[in-house]
Enzyme design. Structure first.
Site, mmCIF file in Angstrom:
data_model
loop_
_atom_site.group_PDB
_atom_site.id
_atom_site.type_symbol
_atom_site.label_atom_id
_atom_site.label_comp_id
_atom_site.label_asym_id
_atom_site.label_seq_id
_atom_site.Cartn_x
_atom_site.Cartn_y
_atom_site.Cartn_z
ATOM 1 C CB CYS A 95 -0.955 -0.039 1.189
ATOM 2 S SG CYS A 95 -0.133 -0.082 2.791
HETATM 3 O O1 LIG Z 1 -1.188 2.910 3.063
HETATM 4 S S1 LIG Z 1 -0.827 2.991 4.518
HETATM 5 O O2 LIG Z 1 -1.907 2.407 5.338
HETATM 6 O O3 LIG Z 1 0.467 2.368 4.792
HETATM 7 S S2 LIG Z 1 -0.670 4.842 4.954
#
Ligand SMILES: O=S(=O)([O-])[S-]
Length: 163
Positions: A95
């Site tokens: 992510c």
């Molecule tokens: O995408 S995140 O949850 O690492 S900020």
């Protein structure tokens, strides 16, 4: 002399950023999914199926090459199971920094996938280290969705997009 001072400043800045990232991930993750570093992933990228656990608008701006979008809020166990039949598939989930992807990694684990790693520092760290990201035309781009102002400070080496 000035050259050495600049080098020293640069090294201090890099170690400080790395320390802070370590602290952030120490605080914000449970280490329930083993981490893989961006360097390790870069060296063996072709061996992994990459899953992007951010929202569609983030993926759309840029993503790692050949990554499959699975999302976070609308992650669908059914769709994943249709798309990835082999539970032994070596998977790297990522992510922005590695927090949401850990949660998606946990869900994958519950579904029986047993070869999952979480990208340490996520796409931000990947891009900070100078590795390429790709837009929706699969062209290399400098743009990365910075998620929000708070998390965006962890992204240094990209054109930040917020919308
Ligand atoms: O995408 S995140 O949850 O690492 S900020």
């Amino acid at each position: 002399m000035r050259f050495f001072i600049n080098i020293l400043f640069f090294i201090t800045f890099i170690s400080y950023s790395q320390d802070s990232l370590n602290n952030l991930l120490e605080r914000s993750t449970k280490h329930s999914i083993p981490f893989i570093s961006v360097e390790q992933l870069k060296a063996h990228q072709q061996n992994f199926l990459l899953l992007d656990a951010r929202e569609w608008e983030e993926f759309h701006i840029s993503h790692l090459q050949n990554a499959l979008w699975v999302g976070y809020k609308n992650f669908s166990a059914e769709e994943i199971q249709q798309q990835i039949k082999n539970k032994e598939t070596p998977i790297v989930v990522y992510c922005s920094l590695g927090i949401r992807s850990e949660k998606i990694g946990e869900q994958l684990k519950k579904l029986g996938y047993n070869n999952i790693q979480n990208l340490y520092g996520g796409i931000f760290e990947w891009k900070n280290k100078g590795y390429p990201v790709f837009n929706n035309q699969e062209q290399i781009t400098e743009k990365v969705h910075a998620f929000n102002k708070r998390w965006g400070k962890w992204l240094h080496n990209a054109e930040k997009v917020y919308e």
